[in-house]
Design an enzyme around this catalytic site. Structure first.
Site, PDB file in Angstrom:
ATOM      1  N   GLU A  70       2.163 -16.607 -19.721  1.00 53.25           N
ATOM      2  CA  GLU A  70       2.865 -16.535 -18.429  1.00 53.25           C
ATOM      3  C   GLU A  70       3.450 -17.891 -18.061  1.00 53.25           C
ATOM      4  O   GLU A  70       4.234 -18.016 -17.146  1.00 53.25           O
ATOM      5  CB  GLU A  70       1.899 -16.143 -17.308  1.00 53.25           C
ATOM      6  CG  GLU A  70       1.041 -14.954 -17.631  1.00 53.25           C
ATOM      7  CD  GLU A  70       0.214 -14.495 -16.449  1.00 53.25           C
ATOM      8  OE1 GLU A  70       0.724 -13.661 -15.702  1.00 53.25           O
ATOM      9  OE2 GLU A  70      -0.925 -14.952 -16.279  1.00 53.25           O
ATOM     10  N   ARG A  99       7.950 -15.943  -7.068  1.00 50.64           N
ATOM     11  CA  ARG A  99       8.179 -14.520  -7.306  1.00 50.64           C
ATOM     12  C   ARG A  99       8.105 -13.694  -6.025  1.00 50.64           C
ATOM     13  O   ARG A  99       8.438 -12.513  -6.017  1.00 50.64           O
ATOM     14  CB  ARG A  99       7.219 -13.979  -8.366  1.00 50.64           C
ATOM     15  CG  ARG A  99       5.785 -13.896  -7.943  1.00 50.64           C
ATOM     16  CD  ARG A  99       4.886 -13.603  -9.134  1.00 50.64           C
ATOM     17  NE  ARG A  99       4.519 -12.203  -9.214  1.00 50.64           N
ATOM     18  CZ  ARG A  99       3.552 -11.744  -9.999  1.00 50.64           C
ATOM     19  NH1 ARG A  99       2.892 -12.549 -10.804  1.00 50.64           N
ATOM     20  NH2 ARG A  99       3.263 -10.462 -10.021  1.00 50.64           N
ATOM     21  N   ARG A 117      -5.800  -4.836 -14.329  1.00 47.73           N
ATOM     22  CA  ARG A 117      -5.825  -5.965 -13.384  1.00 47.73           C
ATOM     23  C   ARG A 117      -7.163  -5.918 -12.638  1.00 47.73           C
ATOM     24  O   ARG A 117      -7.269  -5.311 -11.574  1.00 47.73           O
ATOM     25  CB  ARG A 117      -4.682  -5.855 -12.375  1.00 47.73           C
ATOM     26  CG  ARG A 117      -3.289  -6.125 -12.945  1.00 47.73           C
ATOM     27  CD  ARG A 117      -2.251  -6.058 -11.822  1.00 47.73           C
ATOM     28  NE  ARG A 117      -1.008  -6.689 -12.176  1.00 47.73           N
ATOM     29  CZ  ARG A 117       0.107  -6.036 -12.541  1.00 47.73           C
ATOM     30  NH1 ARG A 117       0.106  -4.720 -12.607  1.00 47.73           N
ATOM     31  NH2 ARG A 117       1.213  -6.697 -12.828  1.00 47.73           N
ATOM     32  N   HIS A 161       0.800  -1.221   0.000  1.00 53.97           N
ATOM     33  CA  HIS A 161       0.000   0.000   0.000  1.00 53.97           C
ATOM     34  C   HIS A 161       0.832   1.270   0.000  1.00 53.97           C
ATOM     35  O   HIS A 161       0.491   2.238  -0.674  1.00 53.97           O
ATOM     36  CB  HIS A 161      -0.904  -0.003   1.237  1.00 53.97           C
ATOM     37  CG  HIS A 161      -2.172  -0.751   1.006  1.00 53.97           C
ATOM     38  ND1 HIS A 161      -2.737  -1.572   1.946  1.00 53.97           N
ATOM     39  CD2 HIS A 161      -2.981  -0.795  -0.071  1.00 53.97           C
ATOM     40  CE1 HIS A 161      -3.844  -2.084   1.454  1.00 53.97           C
ATOM     41  NE2 HIS A 161      -4.007  -1.650   0.236  1.00 53.97           N
ATOM     42  N   ARG A 197      -7.903  -7.721 -18.291  1.00 47.77           N
ATOM     43  CA  ARG A 197      -7.585  -9.102 -17.916  1.00 47.77           C
ATOM     44  C   ARG A 197      -8.691  -9.621 -17.002  1.00 47.77           C
ATOM     45  O   ARG A 197      -9.042  -8.956 -16.025  1.00 47.77           O
ATOM     46  CB  ARG A 197      -6.255  -9.152 -17.179  1.00 47.77           C
ATOM     47  CG  ARG A 197      -5.972 -10.570 -16.698  1.00 47.77           C
ATOM     48  CD  ARG A 197      -4.627 -10.694 -16.102  1.00 47.77           C
ATOM     49  NE  ARG A 197      -4.557 -10.121 -14.784  1.00 47.77           N
ATOM     50  CZ  ARG A 197      -3.432 -10.015 -14.095  1.00 47.77           C
ATOM     51  NH1 ARG A 197      -2.288 -10.412 -14.633  1.00 47.77           N
ATOM     52  NH2 ARG A 197      -3.424  -9.496 -12.891  1.00 47.77           N
ATOM     53  N   ASN A 234       6.416 -11.276 -15.302  1.00 42.15           N
ATOM     54  CA  ASN A 234       6.608 -11.559 -13.862  1.00 42.15           C
ATOM     55  C   ASN A 234       6.386 -13.055 -13.614  1.00 42.15           C
ATOM     56  O   ASN A 234       7.197 -13.733 -12.995  1.00 42.15           O
ATOM     57  CB  ASN A 234       5.608 -10.775 -12.997  1.00 42.15           C
ATOM     58  CG  ASN A 234       5.628  -9.288 -13.264  1.00 42.15           C
ATOM     59  OD1 ASN A 234       6.634  -8.763 -13.702  1.00 42.15           O
ATOM     60  ND2 ASN A 234       4.515  -8.613 -13.010  1.00 42.15           N
ATOM     61  N   ASP A 235       5.254 -13.558 -14.116  1.00 44.74           N
ATOM     62  CA  ASP A 235       4.976 -14.976 -13.912  1.00 44.74           C
ATOM     63  C   ASP A 235       5.776 -15.852 -14.865  1.00 44.74           C
ATOM     64  O   ASP A 235       6.185 -16.955 -14.494  1.00 44.74           O
ATOM     65  CB  ASP A 235       3.470 -15.257 -14.091  1.00 44.74           C
ATOM     66  CG  ASP A 235       2.722 -14.966 -12.801  1.00 44.74           C
ATOM     67  OD1 ASP A 235       3.193 -15.403 -11.738  1.00 44.74           O
ATOM     68  OD2 ASP A 235       1.684 -14.285 -12.866  1.00 44.74           O
ATOM     69  N   CYS A 267       3.342  -7.013 -20.634  1.00 42.72           N
ATOM     70  CA  CYS A 267       2.731  -6.182 -19.591  1.00 42.72           C
ATOM     71  C   CYS A 267       3.308  -6.478 -18.212  1.00 42.72           C
ATOM     72  O   CYS A 267       2.800  -5.988 -17.211  1.00 42.72           O
ATOM     73  CB  CYS A 267       1.217  -6.319 -19.590  1.00 42.72           C
ATOM     74  SG  CYS A 267       0.652  -8.002 -19.260  1.00 42.72           S
TER      75      CYS A 267
HETATM   76  C1  PEP Z   1       2.787 -10.867 -14.994  1.00 45.47           C
HETATM   77  O1  PEP Z   1       2.722 -11.989 -14.455  1.00 45.47           O
HETATM   78  O2  PEP Z   1       3.802 -10.426 -15.571  1.00 45.47           O
HETATM   79  C2  PEP Z   1       1.612  -9.969 -14.958  1.00 45.47           C
HETATM   80  C3  PEP Z   1       1.601  -8.845 -15.642  1.00 45.47           C
HETATM   81  O3  PEP Z   1       0.583 -10.325 -14.144  1.00 45.47           O
HETATM   82  P1  PEP Z   1       0.600 -10.173 -12.539  1.00 45.47           P
HETATM   83  O4  PEP Z   1       1.847  -9.429 -12.152  1.00 45.47           O
HETATM   84  O5  PEP Z   1      -0.642  -9.422 -12.189  1.00 45.47           O
HETATM   85  O6  PEP Z   1       0.575 -11.606 -12.110  1.00 45.47           O
HETATM   86 MG    MG Z   2       0.818 -12.766 -13.897  1.00 44.54          MG
END
Ligand code: PEP
Ligand code: MG
Length: 564
Positions: free
Chosen positions: A418, A452, A293, A192, A329, A441-442, A489
């Site tokens: 992902e 992660r 998101r 936050h 999404r 990220n995933d 993204c």
């Molecule tokens: C990702 O996994 O890169 C992604 C954009 O989704 P999130 O970070 O919301 O899992």
């Molecule tokens: Mg993701």
């Protein structure tokens, strides 16, 4: 940069600041067996349960009143904290312990600790809410012990605020017009404090070991882009920070669409999570939204929002963006974003379990309602939303998602890439949907088999890992062959050097937090498409993530290499 030492943490945004430190002291410790006081006198034992209930109720009421005075995300997070204070399960646990003979302060501590462990085990969003839970505990304990509510000092001059961590209620109590920067020893970049700092354009660095040991009034120089904090910066360090601030301002003046130096377009889009985030993009140079998101609308709720509620929220988002592209999404619940109504049973390995699109197996009505609301919002606003599903592993899942979206009346469908399986089979996946978006990220988490959320493994989780880039390259090639858009993204898109590599691999759009757009736009404009391809070649050929990034950094235009 020099001064009396440099501390390094995780920067949020790209701002800089120089100023004196004010520390937010932690809440005072109250002995676990301290008596409950009312008007300075101990409360009779048979009145203690009432006093406990009253303490929770008054803390919830105070937070709700604060939420009503606030706006946007600040108001949302304050209401979420108020809901925690109002949570019947938490209050009941405390009352049960008190009735079982535990001293009230110890009972509050133990009940909150129990919930905190559950939140931490759940990970992700809930783990980051532990700070809010502890802030509720501190307020309830202070009330029971007859002490003033813990809070932050009143700021009399522009100040760098330093804390172990800040609960949203504390952040909201700060006069942000006097906050030059926020520095915390703990917390995460998606917590936050970071969200609120980002919303208000305040430079922020989290995870700074030792920062709370600085004496009050120490002057520090903060650079959020590099996550560094210089203690007592000398004239050179101050001049370097001022030059950075000037450069960021100058970069933001360029609002042209994203393109390489030779005019090859790379769409530059924003990541958002709330209606307010969308409304803030009204005057922004973002060419649209590359990742909405939507789970943020669902978090902290006992039940999913109704189709009508969702329709109203999505309509506002589409109206705010006018005729710009919006990629929505569908709900990505599970793993780091568990929701009570979507993930009722704990899983041993939630990141590998029922998350994202897989929820269609257990609670299909969630996807159905969401697609219905998105289609309605599209009709009401006149927008043509792009919808995509998270955590898709096979082309069969992509086909089923596209069929569900078309059935609801939505035209443009896609999936996130992902999971390595989806990247390896991108050609087949793109045979089923109109576009894909790489969630790096995933993708890094699943390619490198690295949670992660584990800070100590960030070297493996690095999107510069050549294995991750191979999968990005394979997906981009499939997109080029099928003439379908392939976006990125994940957070990697916000790194100007990585953005060049992604463009060189053939990615057609990059989506990131809005504050990151100017530097990425600038980096692209300084390099031709052929140069981006050569940079991508360097990153792919590197032995590891660190040498890949250094090779690219050494080869880019010097002004881009200096962006940090
Ligand atoms: C990702 O996994 O890169 C992604 C954009 O989704 P999130 O970070 O919301 O899992
Ligand atoms: Mg993701």
């Amino acid at each position: 940069m020099s001064g009396h030492g440099v501390l390094r943490g995780v920067g949020v945004g790209r701002g800089v600041a120089v100023g004196p430190v004010v520390r937010v002291e932690p809440a005072p410790r109250v002995a676990p067996d301290a008596p409950v006081l009312r008007d300075g006198a101990p409360v009779a034992p048979d009145q203690v349960p009432d006093a406990v209930s009253e303490a929770f109720a008054s803390v919830a009421a105070a937070l709700t009143a604060q939420a009503e005075r606030a706006t946007g995300t600040v108001a949302d997070v304050l209401s979420a904290t108020a809901q925690m204070a109002d949570d019947p399960a938490l209050r009941q646990q405390v009352l049960d312990r008190v009735r079982g003979g535990e001293p009230p302060i110890a009972a509050v501590d133990a009940a909150v600790d129990g919930f905190a462990v559950l939140f931490e085990q759940a990970g992700g969003y809930l783990a980051e809410r532990v700070t809010d839970l502890r802030s509720v505990r501190d307020r309830v304990v202070a009330r029971l012990a007859g002490l003033p509510a813990p809070g932050v000092p009143e700021l009399v001059e522009p100040t760098v605020v330093v804390a172990r961590d800040l609960a949203p209620a504390d952040t909201a109590a700060l006069d942000l017009t006097r906050v030059l920067a926020l520095l915390t020893e703990e917390g995460g970049p998606t917590g936050h404090t970071a969200i609120i700092a980002g919303q208000n354009g305040v430079p922020c660095v989290v995870r700074l070991p030792g920062i709370t040991e600085l004496a009050e009034g120490t002057v520090v120089g903060v650079d959020a882009a590099t996550g560094s904090v210089v203690i007592e910066p000398d004239d050179d360090a101050r001049a370097a920070l001022a030059a950075k601030a000037d450069r960021e301002r100058a970069l933001a003046e360029d609002t042209a669409p994203g393109a390489t130096a030779d005019g090859h377009p790379v769409q530059l889009l924003a990541n958002i999570g709330t209606v307010e985030d969308a409304e803030r993009l009204t005057g922004s140079a973002a060419e649209g939204v590359g990742l909405f998101r939507t789970e943020v609308l669902f978090l902290g709720r006992a039940q999913a929002p109704t189709v009508d509620e969702q329709t109203a929220a999505y309509t506002r988002v589409f109206r705010a963006l006018g005729n710009r592209k919006v990629v929505v999404r569908t709900l990505d619940a599970g793993a780091d974003k568990p929701l009570a109504f979507a993930n009722p049973a704990p899983e041993e390995n939630p990141a590998l379990g029922v998350r994202g699109y897989r929820l269609v197996r257990t609670v299909p009505e969630l996807l159905h309602d969401q697609l219905t609301a998105l289609a309605r919002a599209g009709r009401e606003s006149g927008a043509e939303p792009w919808v995509m599903a998270p955590m898709v592993a096979t082309s069969a899942e992509a086909r089923a998602f596209a069929a569900a979206a078309h059935g609801a009346g939505l035209g443009v469908t896609g999936v996130m890439v992902e999971v390595p399986a989806a990247a390896l089979r991108a050609r087949a996946v793109l045979g089923e949907v109109d576009f894909v978006s790489l969630g790096t990220n995933d993708l890094a988490q699943y390619t490198m088999a690295t949670d992660r959320l584990r800070g100590e493994l960030t070297d493996l989780l690095d999107p510069w890992q050549p294995a991750v880039l191979e999968l990005v390259a394979a997906t981009a090639r499939a997109g080029q062959d099928a003439s379908r858009p392939v976006g990125v993204c994940g957070e990697s898109a916000a790194d100007p050097l990585m953005a060049l590599v992604l463009a060189g691999l053939g990615v057609t759009s990059l989506s990131m937090s809005p504050g990151a757009l100017p530097a990425v736009r600038f980096a692209l404009r300084r390099h031709t498409q052929a140069e981006c391809r050569a940079l991508a070649g360097l990153a792919l050929a590197a032995a590891d993530a660190v040498s890949g990034r250094s090779a690219v950094r050494a080869a880019v235009h010097p002004e881009v290499g200096d962006l940090g």
